[in-house]
Scaffold this active site. Structure first.
Site, PDB file in Angstrom:
ATOM      1  N   ARG A 119       0.850  -1.195   0.000  1.00  0.00           N
ATOM      2  CA  ARG A 119       0.000   0.000   0.000  1.00  0.00           C
ATOM      3  C   ARG A 119       0.890   1.252   0.000  1.00  0.00           C
ATOM      4  O   ARG A 119       1.976   1.261   0.623  1.00  0.00           O
ATOM      5  CB  ARG A 119      -0.828  -0.039   1.279  1.00  0.00           C
ATOM      6  CG  ARG A 119      -1.842   1.079   1.455  1.00  0.00           C
ATOM      7  CD  ARG A 119      -3.022   0.889   0.608  1.00  0.00           C
ATOM      8  NE  ARG A 119      -4.162   1.695   1.005  1.00  0.00           N
ATOM      9  CZ  ARG A 119      -5.162   1.988   0.191  1.00  0.00           C
ATOM     10  NH1 ARG A 119      -5.153   1.557  -1.060  1.00  0.00           N
ATOM     11  NH2 ARG A 119      -6.194   2.677   0.614  1.00  0.00           N
ATOM     12  N   THR A 390      -8.898   0.726  -9.522  1.00  0.00           N
ATOM     13  CA  THR A 390      -8.458  -0.498  -8.846  1.00  0.00           C
ATOM     14  C   THR A 390      -8.645  -1.682  -9.788  1.00  0.00           C
ATOM     15  O   THR A 390      -9.505  -1.679 -10.658  1.00  0.00           O
ATOM     16  CB  THR A 390      -9.222  -0.725  -7.521  1.00  0.00           C
ATOM     17  OG1 THR A 390      -9.139   0.436  -6.734  1.00  0.00           O
ATOM     18  CG2 THR A 390      -8.681  -1.905  -6.740  1.00  0.00           C
ATOM     19  N   THR A 408      -4.048  -0.740  -7.096  1.00  0.00           N
ATOM     20  CA  THR A 408      -4.839   0.446  -7.423  1.00  0.00           C
ATOM     21  C   THR A 408      -4.022   1.725  -7.531  1.00  0.00           C
ATOM     22  O   THR A 408      -2.930   1.829  -6.971  1.00  0.00           O
ATOM     23  CB  THR A 408      -5.919   0.648  -6.332  1.00  0.00           C
ATOM     24  OG1 THR A 408      -6.815   1.671  -6.739  1.00  0.00           O
ATOM     25  CG2 THR A 408      -5.331   1.038  -4.992  1.00  0.00           C
ATOM     26  N   ASN A 410      -6.188   4.265  -6.879  1.00  0.00           N
ATOM     27  CA  ASN A 410      -7.380   4.808  -6.225  1.00  0.00           C
ATOM     28  C   ASN A 410      -8.406   5.159  -7.281  1.00  0.00           C
ATOM     29  O   ASN A 410      -9.116   4.288  -7.764  1.00  0.00           O
ATOM     30  CB  ASN A 410      -7.072   5.982  -5.291  1.00  0.00           C
ATOM     31  CG  ASN A 410      -8.241   6.215  -4.328  1.00  0.00           C
ATOM     32  OD1 ASN A 410      -9.066   5.310  -4.145  1.00  0.00           O
ATOM     33  ND2 ASN A 410      -8.325   7.365  -3.726  1.00  0.00           N
ATOM     34  N   ASP A 432      -7.928   8.203   0.471  1.00  0.00           N
ATOM     35  CA  ASP A 432      -8.448   7.075   1.271  1.00  0.00           C
ATOM     36  C   ASP A 432      -8.245   7.302   2.770  1.00  0.00           C
ATOM     37  O   ASP A 432      -8.783   6.562   3.590  1.00  0.00           O
ATOM     38  CB  ASP A 432      -7.804   5.751   0.845  1.00  0.00           C
ATOM     39  CG  ASP A 432      -8.647   5.026  -0.202  1.00  0.00           C
ATOM     40  OD1 ASP A 432      -9.796   5.435  -0.422  1.00  0.00           O
ATOM     41  OD2 ASP A 432      -8.148   4.053  -0.790  1.00  0.00           O
ATOM     42  N   SER A 461      -7.739   0.804   3.413  1.00  0.00           N
ATOM     43  CA  SER A 461      -8.172   0.321   2.104  1.00  0.00           C
ATOM     44  C   SER A 461      -9.405  -0.562   2.247  1.00  0.00           C
ATOM     45  O   SER A 461      -9.729  -1.033   3.343  1.00  0.00           O
ATOM     46  CB  SER A 461      -7.041  -0.494   1.484  1.00  0.00           C
ATOM     47  OG  SER A 461      -7.467  -1.107   0.283  1.00  0.00           O
ATOM     48  N   SER A 462     -10.076  -0.791   1.132  1.00  0.00           N
ATOM     49  CA  SER A 462     -11.166  -1.776   1.089  1.00  0.00           C
ATOM     50  C   SER A 462     -10.775  -2.987   0.249  1.00  0.00           C
ATOM     51  O   SER A 462     -11.587  -3.893   0.062  1.00  0.00           O
ATOM     52  CB  SER A 462     -12.414  -1.151   0.476  1.00  0.00           C
ATOM     53  OG  SER A 462     -12.853  -0.070   1.259  1.00  0.00           O
ATOM     54  N   GLY A 482     -13.505  -1.573  -6.948  1.00  0.00           N
ATOM     55  CA  GLY A 482     -14.787  -0.924  -6.638  1.00  0.00           C
ATOM     56  C   GLY A 482     -14.819  -0.157  -5.338  1.00  0.00           C
ATOM     57  O   GLY A 482     -15.886  -0.018  -4.736  1.00  0.00           O
ATOM     58  N   GLY A 483     -13.660   0.341  -4.867  1.00  0.00           N
ATOM     59  CA  GLY A 483     -13.657   1.179  -3.656  1.00  0.00           C
ATOM     60  C   GLY A 483     -14.321   0.471  -2.481  1.00  0.00           C
ATOM     61  O   GLY A 483     -14.089  -0.720  -2.244  1.00  0.00           O
TER      62      GLY A 483
HETATM   63  N1  GLY Z   1      -8.400   2.939  -3.188  1.00  0.00           N
HETATM   64  C1  GLY Z   1      -9.402   1.980  -2.926  1.00  0.00           C
HETATM   65  C2  GLY Z   1      -9.074   1.140  -1.757  1.00  0.00           C
HETATM   66  O1  GLY Z   1      -7.925   0.899  -1.460  1.00  0.00           O
HETATM   67  O2  GLY Z   1      -9.974   0.710  -1.094  1.00  0.00           O
END
Ligand code: GLY
Length: 578
Positions: A119, A390, A408, A410, A432, A461-462, A482-483
């Site tokens: 990340r 992503t 990603t 983002n 984020d 993050s998701s 998909g965030g």
């Molecule tokens: N940028 C999307 C995530 O990391 O959740």
């Protein structure tokens, strides 16, 4: 579905250019020459196929084919994953990247689990209020546009850490990406539209025009990225130093001047991926492995699946009002915990053990009343941002090594800043973070202290790369972009397979729904069953129809040992294998 890409006719000027470029390149099309079936000027999208030995599914046919070829050439799932990530950085610039970050989750055939967190990290000069005005209000766009929105990129370091588990030389794994960048590849209609729609932002947020801004694109055009090829060659030659030091680092730092970015040479040199213990739990005879913080994904799917485990979801049926309202109430509760409790575990004590315990799940569902909509007790924070940012890819090799990577920039094309001379996009991952408690990010998600900005910290993050085993044997590698919808998509995909006994492809293509606590509404895809929408409205839910979300990709081992691979109907996602 098969989509034949338009043929590319090489014009004489391009041919001369290619010959000139290739004469400087020691590998000179060594990959494409060896693999004539991989044609960057004519390729097909393959949505589903079972392979005898090994398979890859990714957002782009060329990247999937590269991954499969690496395994045929003696590599394993890690080799395939590295080559796929670098190839996506060229052929899928909206999300494939070297200027972003991600999470690599793997289970080796011997059962060993590996989680590499690459990340992005906040630069040393970052501070908690950096996106606020003097009155303490968030400045719209400041955490999303230009290089000030960029975290320190992690993807190259992440792939180099992953390489410890691979078999082929790193130089060989980067080579296909170099060739796609140098000799060009034909772009799809989606890519052409994406590049055209962001042209003015690319020009505004970057110090120089780039390969992306040279013309109005249409499907079938060939995109050449010579500067990106040169950057990839520096990585091929010098590894980490080819990106985090020397000319590439200098170009990144120089690019900061254009939009007041704060990444320094020291930030780049100090960036390190981190090994994270994967998060594990059981659901109806399946062992599920996913990513731990700084991703919220693994905790969220564990919480939600544990909350619904006591109920007979199979009997309720897929996408009925009974199953959707149960699953949504689990989503509401888990996402409320996300906002409060989750952040980078090196800066915030995330109570992971409690959050994913059976007792906690039972306690959280004590006030669940079937047939009555819950309430997030707050006003709506606006629409969730629609974007295909992503990307996820999955690999299972002949030995049973499984890799799941979600990576990603983002937003789609990240900060829209292309590093002059280096040809790659920088992320806008700083968005984020929670820029201010209660202020929604681009996904409408809010957060607090747990996810506030601090130098060196990683933004929550998701991303939810996920693996499944049954009886200690490899079974599924899956994930999606998909965030904040990502954990919900993976949760629904797994329930589709485990409870509703759908095939991988059916599970991936099924209409999706999304609730994230705030805003208090269920987003459903446009093809979601109307009868369910009406029944949910009668129960008191607010429903918002939205376009498609996510592009889920997976590989599953069938009972006969074949690897079936499936790519989402929602994009150009494509499978390959042998
Ligand atoms: N940028 C999307 C995530 O990391 O959740």
């Amino acid at each position: 579905m098969k989509l034949k890409m338009p043929k590319f006719n090489l014009n004489p000027v391009a041919l001369i250019l290619i010959l000139l470029i290739s004469s400087n390149h020691s590998f000179a099309q060594s990959f494409l020459k060896k693999h004539p079936s991989i044609n960057p000027y004519s390729y097909e999208v393959v949505k589903e196929k079972a392979f005898d030995h090994a398979a890859v599914t990714s957002a782009h046919p060329l990247a999937s084919m590269v991954g499969a070829a690496m395994m045929q050439d003696g590599g394993n799932a890690f080799d395939a994953a590295i080559a796929t990530q670098f190839s996506l950085a060229v052929v899928f610039p909206g999300a494939g990247n070297i200027g972003g970050g991600g999470f690599m989750l793997a289970r080796k055939a011997n059962g060993e689990l590996i989680g590499i967190d690459y990340r992005e990290a906040a630069p040393k000069m970052a501070n908690r209020d950096m996106y606020l005005d003097e009155k303490g209000n968030a400045i719209p766009g400041k955490s999303r546009d230009g290089s000030l929105a960029s975290g320190i990129p992690g993807s190259v370091a992440g792939m180099i850490s992953t390489h410890a588990y691979a078999k082929l030389p790193l130089a060989v794994l980067i080579e296909p990406a170099i060739e796609f960048a140098e000799f060009g590849y034909v772009i799809t209609d989606k890519e052409a539209k994406g590049l055209n729609s962001e042209k003015s932002n690319f020009l505004k947020n970057s110090s120089s025009p780039s390969a992306f801004t040279q013309k109005e694109w249409k499907a079938g055009d060939t995109l050449f990225q010579p500067e990106l090829a040169a950057t990839l060659k520096r990585i091929q030659k010098s590894g980490l130093a080819g990106f985090y030091e020397g000319p590439t680092a200098e170009m990144i730092v120089k690019e900061m001047e254009h939009t007041a970015g704060i990444i320094t040479k020291e930030d780049l040199k100090n960036y390190k991926p981190k090994f994270r213990k994967p998060l594990e739990f059981d659901y109806r005879g399946h062992h599920i492995i996913s990513f731990a913080p700084p991703s919220s994904g693994g905790i969220l799917i564990a919480q939600m699946m544990k909350m619904i485990a006591p109920f007979n979801v199979e009997k309720m049926g897929s996408n009925t009002d009974a199953s959707v309202s149960l699953m949504v109430e689990a989503q509401r509760r888990a996402y409320a915990d996300r906002a409060e409790h989750m952040g980078d575990p090196d800066y915030w004590k995330v109570p992971t053990k409690t959050l994913i315990s059976d007792q906690y799940a039972a306690d959280r569902m004590k006030d669940y009343q079937p047939g009555i909509a819950g309430n997030s007790k707050t006003t709506q924070a606006g629409q969730v941002h629609e974007s295909e940012q992503t990307t996820h890819f999955s690999v299972i090799d002949a030995d049973g090594n499984m890799v799941a990577i979600t990576t990603t920039l983002n937003d789609t094309y990240g900060s829209k800043t292309i590093v002059a001379g280096a040809g790659f996009l920088l992320n806008n991952e700083m968005d984020d973070f929670s820029v201010k408690p209660g202020v929604p990010n681009m996904y409408g998600a809010i957060g607090g202290e747990a996810n506030s900005i601090q130098p060196g910290k990683r933004m929550l993050s998701s991303m939810t790369p996920t693996l499944v085993t049954v009886n200690n044997k490899p079974y599924i590698s899956i994930g999606t972009p998909g965030g904040t919808t990502i954990p919900n998509q993976v949760y629904e995909g797994l329930v589709n397979i485990i409870d509703y006994k759908m095939t991988l492809k059916e599970a991936i293509d099924a209409p999706r729904f999304h609730h994230q606590w705030i805003p208090d509404m269920i987003g459903v895809e446009s093809d979601f069953p109307e009868t369910t929408v009406n029944a949910l409205k009668e129960k008191g839910y607010t429903i918002t129809k939205r376009g498609r979300f996510g592009r889920m990709d997976g590989v599953q081992i069938l009972k006969d040992g074949k690897r079936t691979a499936a790519g989402d109907k929602r994009g150009d996602d494509s499978v390959a294998g042998y």
